[in-house]
Write a protein that holds these residues in place. Structure first.
Motif, PDB file in Angstrom:
ATOM      1  N   GLN A   1      -5.243   0.249  -2.156  1.00  0.00           N
ATOM      2  CA  GLN A   1      -4.056   0.153  -3.009  1.00  0.00           C
ATOM      3  C   GLN A   1      -3.616  -1.300  -3.212  1.00  0.00           C
ATOM      4  O   GLN A   1      -2.777  -1.577  -4.073  1.00  0.00           O
ATOM      5  CB  GLN A   1      -2.895   0.936  -2.362  1.00  0.00           C
TER       6      GLN A   1
ATOM      7  N   ASP B   1       0.647   6.364  -6.249  1.00  0.00           N
ATOM      8  CA  ASP B   1      -0.520   6.655  -7.090  1.00  0.00           C
ATOM      9  C   ASP B   1      -1.562   7.426  -6.279  1.00  0.00           C
ATOM     10  O   ASP B   1      -1.986   6.983  -5.206  1.00  0.00           O
ATOM     11  CB  ASP B   1      -1.154   5.369  -7.603  1.00  0.00           C
TER      12      ASP B   1
ATOM     13  N   ARG C   1      -8.537  -2.174  -7.320  1.00  0.00           N
ATOM     14  CA  ARG C   1      -7.220  -2.543  -7.837  1.00  0.00           C
ATOM     15  C   ARG C   1      -7.203  -4.018  -8.230  1.00  0.00           C
ATOM     16  O   ARG C   1      -7.865  -4.856  -7.607  1.00  0.00           O
ATOM     17  CB  ARG C   1      -6.147  -2.310  -6.779  1.00  0.00           C
TER      18      ARG C   1
ATOM     19  N   PRO D   1      -4.261  -5.061  -4.371  1.00  0.00           N
ATOM     20  CA  PRO D   1      -5.188  -5.904  -5.140  1.00  0.00           C
ATOM     21  C   PRO D   1      -5.744  -7.073  -4.343  1.00  0.00           C
ATOM     22  O   PRO D   1      -6.933  -7.395  -4.461  1.00  0.00           O
ATOM     23  CB  PRO D   1      -4.327  -6.392  -6.307  1.00  0.00           C
TER      24      PRO D   1
ATOM     25  N   THR E   1     -14.656   5.352  -5.624  1.00  0.00           N
ATOM     26  CA  THR E   1     -14.569   3.918  -5.891  1.00  0.00           C
ATOM     27  C   THR E   1     -15.894   3.292  -6.310  1.00  0.00           C
ATOM     28  O   THR E   1     -15.945   2.099  -6.584  1.00  0.00           O
ATOM     29  CB  THR E   1     -14.039   3.174  -4.644  1.00  0.00           C
TER      30      THR E   1
ATOM     31  N   ALA F   1      -5.520   3.287 -15.267  1.00  0.00           N
ATOM     32  CA  ALA F   1      -6.645   3.737 -14.452  1.00  0.00           C
ATOM     33  C   ALA F   1      -7.764   4.242 -15.356  1.00  0.00           C
ATOM     34  O   ALA F   1      -7.515   4.868 -16.397  1.00  0.00           O
ATOM     35  CB  ALA F   1      -6.194   4.834 -13.505  1.00  0.00           C
TER      36      ALA F   1
ATOM     37  N   THR G   1       0.819  -1.220   0.000  1.00  0.00           N
ATOM     38  CA  THR G   1       0.000   0.000   0.000  1.00  0.00           C
ATOM     39  C   THR G   1       0.848   1.264   0.000  1.00  0.00           C
ATOM     40  O   THR G   1       0.342   2.341   0.319  1.00  0.00           O
ATOM     41  CB  THR G   1      -0.924   0.014   1.234  1.00  0.00           C
TER      42      THR G   1
ATOM     43  N   TRP H   1      -6.483  -2.437 -12.979  1.00  0.00           N
ATOM     44  CA  TRP H   1      -7.750  -2.146 -12.309  1.00  0.00           C
ATOM     45  C   TRP H   1      -8.829  -3.096 -12.813  1.00  0.00           C
ATOM     46  O   TRP H   1      -8.746  -3.624 -13.915  1.00  0.00           O
ATOM     47  CB  TRP H   1      -8.176  -0.705 -12.600  1.00  0.00           C
TER      48      TRP H   1
END
Length: 871
Positions: free
Chosen positions: A589, A55, A712, A591, A654, A700, A51, A717
C-alpha cells in the motif's frame, strides 16, 4: 491521544508510538522506551501510517463470492464443519493459521481445534520458517526455549550470523549490532552465507559456504574445539550425548564446505580464542531438508563449550514473523500443545483438557503444513479454515496448493483483504480486523511479550479473529468455553494455564498475569518471560539446568546430508527484500516501499547470464516440473555460478508470473516438517520480448500482457510491462488498459525504433501514460510517476526532467526517499565521502540503516580520490 503498540512485521518486535490526529490521519514513530528497538524503526515500520487505507479491504462476509451477513456466514461454517466431523471424524477438518495472528487469536484457534473438535490438524505458516528451530531446541533443551536476549549480540566479542541477512530481514537488530561494533571496533562479525548480502558490509569475515554445508562446518568446528582443549568439562557434566555427537562429527570431518583452508582456520580460531560468542541463525538454516540437524550442529558447539545462557554468549534463533513465538507458546503447531506442553504426553493432555473443561482432546500430533495440504488434495481433509495467511502463494509447489483448494469440499478464509490468491478459492470469506484495529499481544524473538493496541475502529463489518472463531464455536455448541468479552480475558486464561504447565515442568510460565484485569492488561508494559512470583525474565540454561527428563542438555549426533540429485543446472535460493513483507498485503500500500525494488527479479551470475543469452534488465523464465516464473534479470556477482536468487513477495495480484513458491519443491525436514525453500532445482530460459513498457495510472488497472508487475505510486499505480507481440493499435490498447476512452492523448512514436509514448489527460490532469520500446524502457520512473494528477508538461513524454531540474533517480533510502542520483552527486561533490556524511547532508541511512551497505558501495564507486592519497 497517544497509543503504544508493536510493529506488525518481523520478529524483532519493535515498539511503536501512534498519534492519531482526530481527522483520520496518524503518525507512527519508534517507541524510545521499548526494549527491542529503543526508538529505531526500519523502512517498513516507518511507513506504517501509509498502509492504513481501505483500498482492497474486505468489509463484509462473503458466501460463494457474494456479500452476506455474519449470522449466515457463521452458521454455514459451523454446520459444514459439524457435518464433516459427524460423517468423517474430527481429522477430516483442519485449520491453517499464521504467525501474524495475535496470541489471543492463536490461543482460541488452538483451543477450538485440539480441545473441542478433538483433532490436532492445526498448523501454521511458522512451519515454513521456524519449525526446525523448534525441533532443534526441543531435542537439545527439552523445550522450545530461546536461551538469550538481544543484548547478548551487543555484549559478544564474536557474532556469527548464519543464513541470516539481518540488514534486510531484521534491520533494527542489524542497527543495534552495527552500533555495538562502532562502540567496540574490536568486536568481530562473521557472516556465513552462500550469497553476498547487504549484511556482509558489516562483516569482518564472510564465509561463502556451499549451500547446505552448515552441518559440515559446525561439525568441523566441534572437532577442533575438542582437539584443541576448548571444551568446558564442568558444563559437559550437565550434558548428555557428547561422545556420540563428537564421533559423528569426526566421521564427517572431510565433508566439503566450499571454504578455503584460510577462511576455515580463521573461523575456528575466532571461536577457540573467544568466550563470548553469539551465533545468530535464521531462514538460511531453518528452511532446509536438514534444518533441524543444522540447528543442532550449532547448539552442539555452544553446549560443548558452555557458551550458553550467559551475557554475550549463546545460540540465537531470530524469528521471521511478528508472533511466530506467540504461536509456538499457545501450541499453534500441529505437534505441540499449549504452553510448551507435549501433545504426545497423556498427563499433559489430561491437564489441558481438565483446565479447558473440554469434551475431548487430540490424542496425537496432527498434520504439518505440507502433509495437511496433501490431505486436502487427496480428499482426506474435507473442510479447511485458513486464517491470516496466503498459502496459495507461500506454500511450496503453490500451484498444486491452488488446485487442491479449488477441489476441496469447503474452504473458509479469514482475511483483511478481499482479493488474494487464496480468498479467490474460498467458499466463505470472513472480514478480519487488522493492525491498528485489534487488541492483543505478541512475543518477539527474545521472549518479550508486548501489546498490540487498537487506535481506530474496524471498518465495515470486520471483526477480530478470536471473535470469529468464538462465533463458530458457539454455533457448534460450545459457547460456555468461548464466551470471553475481551482479549484481556483470553490472556488471563492463557496465563493461568501457563501456571498449570509450569507445575508439569514447562519452561513457559507467565502465571504472574493470571487473573489480570482489563485495566492492567490495557496498561501492560513489555516483559520477558518467564513472569512468575519468583522470576522475571532473564536467560536460560547458563547453570546447566534443562527441561529434559534427566535435567541435562542433549548433544545430538548429526551428519551432513548429500546434495539432492537433479538434472536441472541451477539451485534456486529464495528470501525477502528490504522494503516488503510476505505477500505485500500491507507494504504494497506504500508507494515509497515499492520505489526501491518494484518488480520480481532473479539474481544471476554474469557467466550464467552470458551462457544463456540473458541480457541485463531483460526477462527470464525460471522453471521446473512444479511451475514457472517470469522475472527481471538482475545480473550480479552477489550469487555464484550455478546459483540464483529470487524474492518471495509477488503474487497473482501483483504480477503476471512472479509467484516463486510455485518453484519450491515440497521436500521437508524429516524431524521438523519444514520445507526446503533454499534448494529448488530450476532451469532458465531467456524470454524473447517483442516490446517492453512502463505504465502509470491514477486509477487502478490490471495489465494483461505476457509480463507485468504492478506497484503503488504516488497518486496512483505503476507497472512494468512486456510482451511477445505488440498490439496493432497502441492508443486503443492503452485506452482499454487505463479505462480512459474519452481522455485527451498526447503521443510520440517512432515505428522504426519501436518507440511509443502516450500521455492521457482529463481536463488539466495527467491520468495515465504509457512508454514503450523494443528494449527495457529507460526513463526516470520517479519523475514520470510524480507527474500523475498534475497539469501535463510539454516535455513530459521525454521521460526525463528538463534541463536544470533534478532527477533523484531510483530510490536507495526508502525511509526518506533519497535517490541514487542525489547520493551520487553528493559523493562526487565531496559532501558524502562517508556514510555519516551522507546521513548528515541527505538523511540517507539515518533511520533503519538497511540502505547503509548500498551507500558504502556507492561511495566506493564514485568518490574522487586526490592523486596524493591512496584509494
Amino acid at each position: 491521544m497517544t497509543v503504544r503498540s508493536t510493529c506488525p512485521y518481523c520478529g524483532v518486535g519493535c515498539g511503536v508510538v501512534i498519534r492519531p490526529d482526530g481527522q483520520g490521519r496518524v503518525t507512527v514513530t519508534g517507541d524510545p522506551d521499548h526494549p527491542a528497538n529503543h526508538g529505531r524503526l526500519c523502512s517498513k515500520g516507518s511507513a506504517l501510517a501509509e498502509t492504513l487505507g481501505l483500498d482492497g479491504r474486505l468489509l463484509v462476509p462473503r458466501i460463494a463470492g457474494k456479500d452476506s451477513d455474519w449470522d449466515s456466514a457463521l452458521d454455514l461454517v459451523a454446520q459444514r464443519f459439524q457435518h464433516c466431523i459427524a460423517e468423517h471424524g474430527p481429522d477430516s477438518v483442519a485449520f491453517y493459521v499464521s504467525g501474524q495472528l495475535l496470541t489471543e487469536d492463536y490461543y482460541v484457534a488452538n483451543k477450538l481445534m485440539k480441545g473441542f473438535i478433538g483433532s490436532a490438524n492445526i498448523d501454521t505458516n511458522s512451519r515454513l520458517c521456524m519449525a526446525s528451530s523448534v525441533a532443534g531446541h526441543r531435542r537439545a533443551f527439552g523445550s522450545d526455549t530461546v536461551p538469550g536476549q538481544y543484548e547478548d549480540m551487543e555484549l559478544a566479542d564474536v557474532v556469527v550470523l548464519v543464513g541470516s541477512n539481518l540488514a534486510w530481514c531484521h534491520p533494527v537488530l542489524y542497527q543495534r549490532l552495527a552500533a555495538a561494533k562502532e562502540r567496540r571496533p574490536e568486536m568481530t562479525i562473521i557472516v556465513i552465507d552462500p550469497r553476498q548480502t547487504a549484511t556482509c558490509a558489516l562483516a569482518d569475515l564472510h564465509l561463502q559456504i556451499t549451500p547446505g554445508a552448515d552441518v559440515a562446518l559446525f561439525n568441523q568446528l566441534l572437532v577442533a574445539l575438542a582437539d584443541r582443549g576448548a571444551l568446558d568439562p564442568a558444563f559437559l557434566a550437565r550434558v548428555d550425548g557428547f561422545d556420540e555427537a563428537l564421533a559423528a562429527a569426526r566421521r564427517s570431518a572431510d565433508a566439503p564446505t566450499g571454504l578455503t583452508e584460510r577462511d576455515l582456520a580463521a573461523f575456528v580460531g575466532l571461536w577457540l580464542g573467544t568466550e563470548r560468542v553469539v551465533t545468530v541463525y535464521s531462514q538460511g538454516v531453518n528452511q532446509s531438508q536438514q534444518g533441524t540437524d543444522k540447528v543442532n550442529a550449532i547448539l552442539n558447539c555452544h553446549l560443548a563449550t558452555g557458551r550458553i545462557g550467559r551475557p554475550g554468549m549463546g545460540p540465537f534463533s531470530v524469528t521471521g514473523q511478528p508472533n511466530a513465538m506467540g504461536g509456538r507458546e499457545v501450541g499453534g503447531l500441529a505437534n505441540a500443545l499449549t504452553c510448551h506442553l507435549d501433545i504426545e504426553n497423556a498427563v499433559h493432555r489430561q491437564a489441558v483438557q481438565t483446565f479447558w473443561s473440554a469434551p475431548t482432546m487430540a490424542g496425537q500430533a496432527g498434520l504439518k503444513a505440507v502433509d495437511m495440504f496433501r490431505a486436502v488434495e487427496e480428499g482426506r481433509i474435507k473442510a479447511i479454515w485458513i486464517i491470516c495467511t496466503n498459502p496459495a502463494v507461500s506454500m511450496p509447489e503453490a500451484a498444486r496448493i491452488r488446485r487442491a483448494l479449488a477441489a476441496c469440499d469447503f474452504v473458509v478464509v479469514s482475511d483483511c483483504m478481499a482479493d488474494t490468491d487464496t480468498t479467490r478459492l474460498a467458499d466463505v470469506v470472513f472480514p478480519a480486523a487488522t493492525w491498528g484495529e485489534r487488541e492483543g499481544s505478541v512475543t518477539n524473538s527474545e521472549r518479550c511479550i508486548s501489546r498490540q493496541r487498537a487506535f481506530r475502529a474496524s471498518p465495515g463489518m470486520a471483526r477480530q479473529d478470536w471473535r470469529i472463531l468464538a462465533g463458530v464455536a458457539a454455533r457448534m455448541g460450545w459457547s460456555h468455553a468461548f464466551s470471553w468479552s475481551s482479549s484481556a480475558e483470553i490472556f488471563a486464561e492463557f496465563a493461568a494455564l501457563s501456571g498449570v504447565a509450569a507445575r508439569l515442568g514447562s519452561d513457559f510460565d507467565i502465571s504472574a498475569h493470571e487473573g489480570i484485569s482489563p485495566a492492567r492488561y490495557e496498561a501492560l508494559a513489555p516483559f520477558v518471560w518467564p513472569a512468575t512470583a519468583e522470576r522475571q525474565g532473564g536467560r536460560f540454561f547458563g547453570a546447566g539446568q534443562f527441561h529434559t527428563p534427566s535435567g541435562k542438555g542433549r548433544m545430538v549426533p548429526v551428519t551432513p546430508a548429500p546434495a539432492p540429485v537433479t538434472d536441472l543446472p541451477f539451485r534456486l535460493n529464495t528470501g525477502r527484500i528490504r522494503d516488503h513483507w510476505h505477500t505485500m498485503t500491507r507494504t504494497g500500500q506504500s508507494p515509497r516501499l515499492s520505489a526501491h525494488l518494484a518488480e520480481p527479479f532473479l539474481e544471476i551470475h554474469p557467466e550464467d547470464a552470458r551462457r544463456r543469452g540473458i541480457e541485463p534488465a531483460a526477462l527470464v523464465w525460471v522453471y521446473n516440473t512444479h511451475g514457472r516464473a517470469l522475472l527481471r534479470a538482475l545480473i550480479t556477482d552477489r550469487v555464484r555460478p550455478g546459483e540464483v536468487f529470487a524474492p518471495i513477495h509477488w503474487t497473482g495480484e501483483t504480477s503476471a508470473a512472479g509467484r516463486i513458491a510455485d518453484l519450491v519443491t515440497a521436500r521437508v525436514d524429516p524431524v521438523s516438517g519444514q520445507p526446503d525453500s533454499k534448494a529448488a532445482a530450476v532451469d532458465l530460459q531467456a524470454f524473447k520480448a517483442g516490446w517492453y513498457g512502463f505504465a502509470i495510472s491514477a486509477r487502478a488497472f490490471r495489465p494483461g500482457s505476457d509480463y507485468w508487475a504492478l506497484a503503488r505510486a504516488e497518486g496512483g499505480w505503476r507497472a512494468e510491462l512486456a510482451g511477445r507481440i505488440p498490439p496493432s493499435d497502441w492508443q486503443a490498447w492503452a485506452r482499454a488498459l487505463f479505462g480512459c476512452p474519452t481522455a485527451t492523448v498526447s503521443a510520440v512514436s517512432d515505428p522504426r525504433r519501436g518507440l511509443v509514448r502516450l500521455a492521457f489527460s482529463e481536463g488539466d490532469r495527467l491520468v495515465a501514460a504509457l512508454f514503450v520500446a523494443r528494449d527495457p524502457v529507460a526513463l526516470s520512473r520517479g519523475h514520470v510517476t510524480a507527474a500523475l494528477g498534475s497539469a501535463p508538461d510539454p516535455s513530459f513524454l521525454a521521460g526525463q526532467p528538463g534541463r536544470g531540474a533534478p532527477d533523484a533517480g531510483a530510490t536507495v533510502c526508502a525511509c526518506f526517499g533519497v535517490g541514487v542520483n542525489t547520493i551520487t552527486a553528493a559523493i562526487r561533490a565531496g559532501h558524502g565521502l562517508t556514510v555519516a556524511e551522507l546521513g548528515a547532508s541527505l538523511r540517507a541511512g539515518t533511520n533503519c540503516g538497511a540502505c547503509q551497505p548500498e551507500l558504502k558501495a556507492l561511495i566506493a564507486r564514485h568518490r574522487r580520490v586526490p592523486a596524493c592519497q591512496p584509494a
